[in-house]
Write a protein that holds these residues in place. Structure first.
Motif, PDB file in Angstrom:
ATOM      1  N   THR A  60       0.846  -1.187   0.000  1.00 19.57           N
ATOM      2  CA  THR A  60       0.000   0.000   0.000  1.00 19.57           C
ATOM      3  C   THR A  60       0.887   1.245   0.000  1.00 19.57           C
ATOM      4  O   THR A  60       2.015   1.201   0.485  1.00 19.57           O
ATOM      5  CB  THR A  60      -0.926   0.067   1.227  1.00 19.57           C
ATOM      6  OG1 THR A  60      -1.644   1.311   1.184  1.00 19.57           O
ATOM      7  CG2 THR A  60      -0.148   0.016   2.528  1.00 19.57           C
ATOM      8  N   ASN A  61       0.379   2.332  -0.550  1.00 13.72           N
ATOM      9  CA  ASN A  61       1.137   3.580  -0.468  1.00 13.72           C
ATOM     10  C   ASN A  61       0.526   4.542   0.551  1.00 13.72           C
ATOM     11  O   ASN A  61       0.904   5.690   0.634  1.00 13.72           O
ATOM     12  CB  ASN A  61       1.272   4.243  -1.841  1.00 13.72           C
ATOM     13  CG  ASN A  61      -0.046   4.708  -2.413  1.00 13.72           C
ATOM     14  OD1 ASN A  61      -1.110   4.243  -1.993  1.00 13.72           O
ATOM     15  ND2 ASN A  61       0.011   5.617  -3.372  1.00 13.72           N
ATOM     16  N   PHE A  62      -0.434   4.046   1.333  1.00 14.30           N
ATOM     17  CA  PHE A  62      -0.836   4.824   2.500  1.00 14.30           C
ATOM     18  C   PHE A  62       0.346   4.814   3.451  1.00 14.30           C
ATOM     19  O   PHE A  62       0.981   3.775   3.627  1.00 14.30           O
ATOM     20  CB  PHE A  62      -2.030   4.166   3.211  1.00 14.30           C
ATOM     21  CG  PHE A  62      -3.341   4.387   2.523  1.00 14.30           C
ATOM     22  CD1 PHE A  62      -4.018   5.589   2.662  1.00 14.30           C
ATOM     23  CD2 PHE A  62      -3.901   3.389   1.741  1.00 14.30           C
ATOM     24  CE1 PHE A  62      -5.237   5.795   2.026  1.00 14.30           C
ATOM     25  CE2 PHE A  62      -5.118   3.585   1.107  1.00 14.30           C
ATOM     26  CZ  PHE A  62      -5.790   4.791   1.246  1.00 14.30           C
TER      27      PHE A  62
ATOM     28  N   ASN B 159       5.161   8.930  -1.029  1.00 12.29           N
ATOM     29  CA  ASN B 159       4.065   8.349  -0.244  1.00 12.29           C
ATOM     30  C   ASN B 159       3.871   9.005   1.119  1.00 12.29           C
ATOM     31  O   ASN B 159       3.033   8.576   1.897  1.00 12.29           O
ATOM     32  CB  ASN B 159       4.332   6.861  -0.001  1.00 12.29           C
ATOM     33  CG  ASN B 159       4.595   6.137  -1.287  1.00 12.29           C
ATOM     34  OD1 ASN B 159       3.899   6.361  -2.262  1.00 12.29           O
ATOM     35  ND2 ASN B 159       5.616   5.304  -1.305  1.00 12.29           N
TER      36      ASN B 159
ATOM     37  N   ARG C 105      -4.071   7.258  -3.342  1.00 16.60           N
ATOM     38  CA  ARG C 105      -3.682   6.113  -2.510  1.00 16.60           C
ATOM     39  C   ARG C 105      -4.391   4.842  -2.955  1.00 16.60           C
ATOM     40  O   ARG C 105      -5.492   4.886  -3.502  1.00 16.60           O
ATOM     41  CB  ARG C 105      -4.037   6.376  -1.041  1.00 16.60           C
ATOM     42  CG  ARG C 105      -3.515   7.690  -0.501  1.00 16.60           C
ATOM     43  CD  ARG C 105      -2.040   7.612  -0.167  1.00 16.60           C
ATOM     44  NE  ARG C 105      -1.502   8.953   0.102  1.00 16.60           N
ATOM     45  CZ  ARG C 105      -0.324   9.173   0.663  1.00 16.60           C
ATOM     46  NH1 ARG C 105       0.467   8.158   0.987  1.00 16.60           N
ATOM     47  NH2 ARG C 105       0.097  10.389   0.863  1.00 16.60           N
TER      48      ARG C 105
ATOM     49  N   ARG D 287      -4.482   0.247  -2.094  1.00 19.67           N
ATOM     50  CA  ARG D 287      -4.011  -0.858  -1.270  1.00 19.67           C
ATOM     51  C   ARG D 287      -4.371  -2.180  -1.920  1.00 19.67           C
ATOM     52  O   ARG D 287      -5.511  -2.406  -2.291  1.00 19.67           O
ATOM     53  CB  ARG D 287      -4.652  -0.755   0.107  1.00 19.67           C
ATOM     54  CG  ARG D 287      -4.259  -1.912   0.964  1.00 19.67           C
ATOM     55  CD  ARG D 287      -4.635  -1.748   2.405  1.00 19.67           C
ATOM     56  NE  ARG D 287      -4.044  -2.876   3.118  1.00 19.67           N
ATOM     57  CZ  ARG D 287      -4.152  -3.071   4.408  1.00 19.67           C
ATOM     58  NH1 ARG D 287      -4.806  -2.209   5.139  1.00 19.67           N
ATOM     59  NH2 ARG D 287      -3.601  -4.122   4.970  1.00 19.67           N
TER      60      ARG D 287
END
Ligand code: SF4
Lengths: 274, 411
Positions: free
Chosen positions: B66-68, B78, B86, B88
């Motif tokens: 994920t880029n959260f 990120n 964002r 996931r």
């Protein structure tokens, strides 16, 4: 004069067997014509029976290993060149260590070409899912090798993709792996393979893993020469990526820094309080 | 927010992963699936299945889970304060992508990293689930590289090492002060501790117990790290000094240098410069010289007073030009160590010289055929039929190699 027919499939074993017999009988290089896959036609089809195996022939291990590569090269002179070196080795046992001998250098160069071709085949074969149902999944690929590399490279695919059936068709030799058995067949024209939806996803990946700020086209083409592109699904994106790179980077520069999203402050507060 | 489909997620999460330089898949144990019960193989050197127009090898499916991210590292796309879109992946999506790409011979395996969600432990646990599924359910025998989260519990990192061929933890920036300034939530001490844990765990796995059995295989391809170059003010001497420590203290397999490159939605803290690609290249060359050619870091960085490498010529040539008193070297007599220091001679050329000269004396053309670059080497060697004369000490020797200064134009 000996005319030695060599088959397209199993070339390595046939050449080695013939060379052993001929060297054993003291046949000099000028007295041998090597005929790969009947390419000489009917005119020379008078194959003379090879001399019998009379004694065990010794050749340096390094020569045997090199020959196992060079026999797959596309140069029609490959068999004659190998035999000529084997002939010289009888009286020059240290020859294989002489990295500067021009004849040996030429053969080493050819060996490298086959290495490279084998390596590129491992890298650039692209399978498509044949969606045939059944216990084992089934895939097929079309590939155009530079040298006769299908046979020596197929075992790599057999080790890697042993739980599925696959075929690698080429104009030279076609390899088939069914129920764990590997077999080779004459080459063929390009087959019609079904579309495979995974290719679009792979294209998406290819486009997005590329960093437009680091454009370096020559580094790409030296490792992935254009001659391979037509059989690589991802290659259709290359032109567009190159053309759009500059603009993309400029856009990143022009965009003024944005304000952090609202949740950023909240998350940061939480982190600090922990 | 509309639900993203698989292709959109893949676009976002590979875009976010491209700043990690490593795509290596070499040097792990040899495995195959000849028993017909699994998928995949690894055989010494990895394969680059494609090259992107940035010239980089594509060997692995390199994605973020994920880029959260709850951290705010200034150089990173990120970071929590960025407005990037964002996404996931689910465990299943990563597993399927890896397997389906692998079956079509697109990749050698997976390089999975992730932004930090909720907590470091939670993030690491989710990554572990993916690796475990690949190994235990899909019987995947290809390559897996996991970027571990330094703050995660040591047991989790230890588990990861049992599934992964390689673990990496990025030190991110060359000095502790830079890490503090640009990655405020990260702690250099924690990062080093995590690398130390992996090293000692790997050491234990390599030892035989009293029964003579080896321990369970643990990250057979070792650990690596990455440093961003050009985001802070560190000199090349500082960077290479840090690398030397990392190679020595943690037995790292590789240190990657990543030229800081513009990212979408950048912060005002960092300048959007053109990525210093030449500098990155010189650092890799210097790194190579330290690991395979017997050079010390001080030798390499001594040629300039500002602590940076010469950008115009490679570091080995720069060293030779500074130490001309040691040249020319006789290729028919010199020892291996000195041969390795000749500009234009690689390790392979040196090996060939040593084996051939047992039989006869080497001439200029022989060296050519052995793959030496004589354009560089000729000023620094003598051979049976070659002597450089005054070339070695000529004042304009450097100019022969360095690119001509840029023409100034009137404006
Ligand atoms: S921890 Fe830092 S470097 Fe890693 S994803 Fe988050 S912001 Fe980026």
């Amino acid at each position: 004069m000996y005319t030695v027919p060599l088959p397209r499939i199993g070339t390595d074993v046939a050449w080695r067997d013939a060379a052993k017999r001929l060297i054993g009988a003291g046949v000099s290089p000028e007295d041998i014509l090597w005929d790969f896959d009947n390419e000489m036609g009917e005119l020379f089809a008078t194959a003379t029976a090879l001399p019998p195996v009379t004694r065990r022939i010794k050749a340096p291990q390094s020569f045997v290993q090199m020959a196992d590569w060079v026999v797959w090269h596309k140069d029609p002179q490959r068999f004659a060149r190998l035999y000529a070196l084997l002939w010289r080795l009888r009286h020059q046992p240290g020859l294989m260590q002489d990295r500067a001998d021009p004849e040996l250098a030429k053969l080493r160069h050819m060996e490298k070409g086959v290495h490279r071709c084998k390596h590129k085949m491992k890298a650039f074969v692209r399978f498509r899912d044949l969606r045939q149902g059944g216990d084992r999944r089934s895939f097929a690929a079309w590939f155009e090798p530079t040298h006769h590399t299908v046979e020596p490279t197929a075992p790599f695919f057999a080790r890697r993709f042993a739980d599925m059936d696959w075929m690698i068709a080429t104009p030279d030799v076609t390899a088939q792996f069914v129920d764990g058995n590997l077999s080779f067949h004459p080459g063929q024209p390009k087959p019609d393979l079904p579309e495979d939806a995974a290719e679009a996803l792979w294209g998406t990946y290819f486009c997005n893993i590329f960093n437009p700020a680091r454009l370096k086209v020559s580094a790409m083409t030296s490792e992935m020469p254009k001659k391979y592109w037509k059989n690589l699904p991802e290659a259709q994106h290359i032109q567009g990526l190159i053309a759009g790179a500059e603009a993309k980077v400029q856009q990143m520069r022009d965009n003024a820094p944005t304000l952090p999203p609202e949740r950023a402050a909240k998350i940061k507060r939480q982190l600090r309080d922990e | 927010m509309a639900k993203l489909d698989l292709s959109q997620k893949l676009a976002i999460l590979s875009d976010a992963a491209r700043y990690d330089a490593s795509c290596a898949s070499s040097g792990t144990t040899r495995r195959d699936s000849r028993d017909g019960k699994g998928l995949g193989s690894t055989e010494g050197s990895g394969i680059c299945h494609a090259y992107a127009p940035d010239g980089r090898c594509i060997s692995l499916l390199k994605i973020l889970m994920t880029n959260f991210c709850i951290y705010d590292c200034a150089y990173c796309i990120n970071r929590v304060s960025s407005n990037v879109q964002r996404a996931r992946f689910s465990v299943d999506e990563v597993v399927q992508l890896t397997i389906e790409f692998y079956r079509r011979n697109y990749i050698e395996g997976l390089f999975l990293s992730s932004g930090i969600i909720q907590s470091p432990d939670k993030t690491m646990e989710d990554m572990l689930r993916i690796a475990k599924r690949l190994r235990e359910v899909e019987n995947f025998r290809g390559y897996i590289h996991l970027k571990s989260i330094p703050d995660a519990a040591p047991e989790l990192i230890e588990q990861a090492g049992l599934y992964a061929d390689r673990l990496s933890i990025n030190v991110e920036l060359p000095t502790d002060n830079s890490v503090k300034a640009y990655a405020p939530e990260k702690n250099p001490v924690t990062i080093r501790k995590a690398m130390g844990d992996v090293k000692s765990r790997k050491d234990v796995a390599g030892e035989r117990s009293y029964t003579g059995k080896r321990g369970k295989r643990f990250v057979p391809a070792g650990q690596s790290t990455q440093m961003i170059v050009g985001a802070d003010g560190s000199t090349d001497a500082t960077i290479l000094g840090q690398s030397t420590r990392l190679y020595g203290d943690y037995k790292l397999k590789r240190v990657y240098y990543s030229a800081f490159s513009p990212i979408p939605d950048a912060t005002a803290k960092l300048p959007l410069i053109k990525p210093p690609l030449v500098r990155e290249h010189r650092l890799y060359q210097a790194d190579w010289l330290m690991r395979f050619y017997g050079f010390g870091v001080e030798e390499i960085t001594a040629s300039r007073t500002d602590g940076n490498l010469d950008l115009d010529i490679d570091p080995k040539l720069a060293w030779a030009l500074q130490n001309r008193a040691q040249f020319p070297v006789d290729v028919n007599k010199a020892g291996k160590e000195m041969l390795l220091r000749i500009p234009g001679f690689g390790t392979r050329t040196v090996r060939r010289i040593l084996s051939t000269r047992r039989h006869r004396r080497l001439r200029y053309d022989d060296l050519l055929r052995m793959g030496a670059s004589l354009k560089k080497a000729q000023a620094f060697i003598t051979a049976a039929d070659w002597s450089p004369g005054g070339l070695t000490d000529s004042a304009n020797l450097r100019a022969r190699f360095a690119p001509p200064p840029e023409q100034l134009s009137l404006f």
